[in-house]
Design a protein around this motif. Structure first.
Motif, mmCIF file in Angstrom:
data_model
loop_
_atom_site.group_PDB
_atom_site.id
_atom_site.type_symbol
_atom_site.label_atom_id
_atom_site.label_comp_id
_atom_site.label_asym_id
_atom_site.label_seq_id
_atom_site.Cartn_x
_atom_site.Cartn_y
_atom_site.Cartn_z
ATOM 1 N N GLU A 1 0.831 -1.205 0.000
ATOM 2 C CA GLU A 1 0.000 0.000 0.000
ATOM 3 C C GLU A 1 0.867 1.257 0.000
ATOM 4 O O GLU A 1 0.612 2.207 -0.751
ATOM 5 C CB GLU A 1 -0.917 0.002 1.218
ATOM 6 C CG GLU A 1 -1.907 1.168 1.226
ATOM 7 C CD GLU A 1 -2.887 1.081 2.391
ATOM 8 O OE1 GLU A 1 -3.590 2.089 2.623
ATOM 9 O OE2 GLU A 1 -2.949 0.026 3.053
ATOM 10 N N ARG B 1 1.988 6.404 -7.071
ATOM 11 C CA ARG B 1 0.924 7.295 -7.570
ATOM 12 C C ARG B 1 1.345 8.761 -7.495
ATOM 13 O O ARG B 1 0.868 9.580 -8.284
ATOM 14 C CB ARG B 1 -0.371 7.045 -6.794
ATOM 15 C CG ARG B 1 -1.022 5.713 -7.138
ATOM 16 C CD ARG B 1 -2.454 5.590 -6.631
ATOM 17 N NE ARG B 1 -3.017 4.312 -7.066
ATOM 18 C CZ ARG B 1 -3.113 3.230 -6.311
ATOM 19 N NH1 ARG B 1 -2.682 3.269 -5.043
ATOM 20 N NH2 ARG B 1 -3.624 2.116 -6.790
ATOM 21 N N ARG C 1 -1.737 1.956 -11.462
ATOM 22 C CA ARG C 1 -2.485 3.011 -12.127
ATOM 23 C C ARG C 1 -3.221 3.814 -11.060
ATOM 24 O O ARG C 1 -3.139 3.493 -9.865
ATOM 25 C CB ARG C 1 -3.456 2.418 -13.151
ATOM 26 C CG ARG C 1 -2.750 1.706 -14.326
ATOM 27 C CD ARG C 1 -3.756 1.163 -15.328
ATOM 28 N NE ARG C 1 -3.117 0.450 -16.421
ATOM 29 C CZ ARG C 1 -2.732 1.004 -17.559
ATOM 30 N NH1 ARG C 1 -2.914 2.308 -17.743
ATOM 31 N NH2 ARG C 1 -2.175 0.279 -18.512
ATOM 32 N N ALA C 2 -3.956 4.824 -11.492
ATOM 33 C CA ALA C 2 -4.616 5.689 -10.521
ATOM 34 C C ALA C 2 -5.607 4.930 -9.656
ATOM 35 O O ALA C 2 -5.774 5.230 -8.468
ATOM 36 C CB ALA C 2 -5.320 6.834 -11.254
ATOM 37 N N ASP C 3 -6.256 3.904 -10.223
ATOM 38 C CA ASP C 3 -7.330 3.231 -9.502
ATOM 39 C C ASP C 3 -7.051 1.776 -9.166
ATOM 40 O O ASP C 3 -7.927 1.075 -8.645
ATOM 41 C CB ASP C 3 -8.623 3.305 -10.320
ATOM 42 C CG ASP C 3 -8.454 2.714 -11.721
ATOM 43 O OD1 ASP C 3 -7.299 2.419 -12.103
ATOM 44 O OD2 ASP C 3 -9.460 2.561 -12.441
ATOM 45 N N GLU C 4 -5.840 1.276 -9.459
ATOM 46 C CA GLU C 4 -5.550 -0.118 -9.159
ATOM 47 C C GLU C 4 -4.053 -0.354 -9.101
ATOM 48 O O GLU C 4 -3.255 0.433 -9.615
ATOM 49 C CB GLU C 4 -6.179 -1.052 -10.202
ATOM 50 C CG GLU C 4 -5.600 -0.892 -11.596
ATOM 51 C CD GLU C 4 -6.189 -1.867 -12.592
ATOM 52 O OE1 GLU C 4 -6.888 -2.804 -12.171
ATOM 53 O OE2 GLU C 4 -5.942 -1.687 -13.804
ATOM 54 N N ARG D 1 -1.674 -3.960 -9.536
ATOM 55 C CA ARG D 1 -1.680 -5.405 -9.761
ATOM 56 C C ARG D 1 -0.272 -5.972 -9.647
ATOM 57 O O ARG D 1 0.681 -5.405 -10.174
ATOM 58 C CB ARG D 1 -2.263 -5.718 -11.142
ATOM 59 C CG ARG D 1 -3.782 -5.523 -11.210
ATOM 60 C CD ARG D 1 -4.314 -5.815 -12.588
ATOM 61 N NE ARG D 1 -3.951 -4.758 -13.528
ATOM 62 C CZ ARG D 1 -4.239 -4.792 -14.828
ATOM 63 N NH1 ARG D 1 -4.839 -5.860 -15.338
ATOM 64 N NH2 ARG D 1 -3.904 -3.791 -15.620
#
Length: 400
Positions: free
Chosen positions: A333, A340, A370-373, A375
């Motif tokens: 995290e 980000r 990416r901005a929303d994920e 992986r």
């Protein structure tokens, strides 16, 4: 090994060059990257390496003659077994016969069949240098290349045109057999460490090996891209992973300033930039000559370097950029959060984030952020490269 050739059937045509002694290891290397391999041999090749050895390497029967079983059609016909025909080694005799559509060996018959059926063909020539320089041989190579056959250039050493490295052959085979979603695209990749001169001898640098950047460049080439690689060739390990890489046009740079300037120039006609290099954050004014050794303390005044991604973004506001972010310690995290910040600052397509502990290692674990994920990708660095190539292909297709 990586999945570079996963689910790929390779028909391996072996001609009578002394380089045929390398075919056992080549077959193993193809299989290590996921391919299934079936070999076809000329009579001359069987006098150099025994078909039993090739059978052992491929774990499949070897074709040494064309019988009523029409092996050439079963292997390389329109509905045949092979996804690609690899001719390695290919002699001057074999290349000339293929150019003239002469079919008097199992290998040349398979080549004619593959070319007629639209099966991709890759050719790795090997012969003495005077033979390679013969105008008829060069004309035959040009003619066969004009039909779409991919040639893996030999290494010119000791008066011989020696067969290309296994890395080069496997890479071109994967490119020929694959979907090539990046065909027609040109991608710039930065790789490895930069070095800031302290004096004529000493430098400030870091532990980055460049393995990841080279793996990314190789994966992009396999996916069809034309790749320009910016790195310090002197620190790339020598051999095929130095200044002459078979899958990229190499620009040799040393300092952060040189790499940034080279990136700005190379991106003028590029479709994307992937900055995998560990670029120096600070530079120093180099002393003239060599600073004398001794017990006296020495203070260096460090000056921040330009951020490559920010500089390129300023020059090319619409160019898709991919960045890398390495951090020490922390959880996923926190790593994604740092990534980000870079993503937003330079308006990047995505960021590849990893723990700095993987520097120099063969295996890696990273996050595609990416901005929303975010992986996870884990495995060999070539597998990470293939994932990045897929992500870039999707990005470019979406923008188109």
């Amino acid at each position: 090994m990586s999945d570079l050739l996963a689910d790929t059937n390779v028909a391996l045509g072996v001609s009578g060059s002394i380089a045929a002694v390398k075919v056992v290891e080549l077959a193993h290397e193809l299989r290590r990257h996921g391919a299934a391999v079936r070999a076809v041999m000329t009579d001359a090749a069987t006098g150099i390496v025994h078909p039993w050895a090739v059978e052992f390497a491929t774990e499949r029967d070897v074709v040494t003659e064309i019988t009523g079983g029409v092996e050439h059609v079963e292997l390389c016909g329109r509905d045949g077994w092979a996804d690609v025909l690899l001719l390695a080694p290919a002699t001057a005799n074999t290349v000339g016969k293929i150019a003239a559509a002469v079919d008097d060996t199992p290998v040349t018959t398979c080549a004619t069949t593959a070319l007629g059926a639209g099966v991709p063909v890759v050719c790795a020539p090997a012969m003495h240098e005077p033979m390679y320089d013969h105008p008829g041989v060069l004309e035959a190579i040009d003619r066969v290349e004009s039909w779409g056959v991919a040639f893996v250039d030999p290494r010119i050493e000791e008066g011989k045109a020696k067969i290309a490295t296994e890395t080069a052959i496997v890479t071109e085979t994967a490119r020929a057999a694959g979907d090539r979603p990046l065909a027609g695209r040109r991608v710039v990749v930065t790789s490895g460490a930069t070095s800031e001169a302290v004096d004529d001898v000493r430098v400030l640098t870091n532990r980055a090996s460049g393995r990841t950047g080279r793996a990314v460049a190789r994966a992009l080439h396999v996916c069809g891209a034309d790749v320009t690689l910016l790195h310090d060739a002197s620190r790339a390990g020598g051999g095929p992973e130095s200044s002459e890489l078979p899958y990229a046009d190499v620009v040799d740079v040393e300092s952060a300033a040189e790499m940034t300037d080279a990136a700005v120039e190379a991106c003028a006609d590029a479709d994307a930039l992937i900055s995998a290099a560990a670029i120096s954050d600070y530079t120093v004014e180099a002393a003239e000559g060599k600073i004398r050794s001794g017990a006296e303390s020495l203070t260096l005044d460090l000056t921040p370097t330009r951020k490559l991604l920010d500089t390129v973004r300023g020059e090319y506001p619409d160019l898709p950029l991919v960045g890398f972010k390495a951090e020490s310690g922390g959880d996923d995290e926190a790593l994604a959060g740092k990534a980000r910040e870079t993503l937003a600052r330079a308006d990047l397509a995505f960021v590849v984030a990893n723990d700095a502990a993987v520097m120099g290692e063969a295996e890696t674990r990273a996050l595609i952020v990416r901005a929303d994920e975010a992986r996870e990708v884990a495995g060999e660095k070539l597998d990470l490269g293939l994932r990045i190539a897929d992500e870039l292909a999707s990005e470019l297709a979406g923008r188109a």
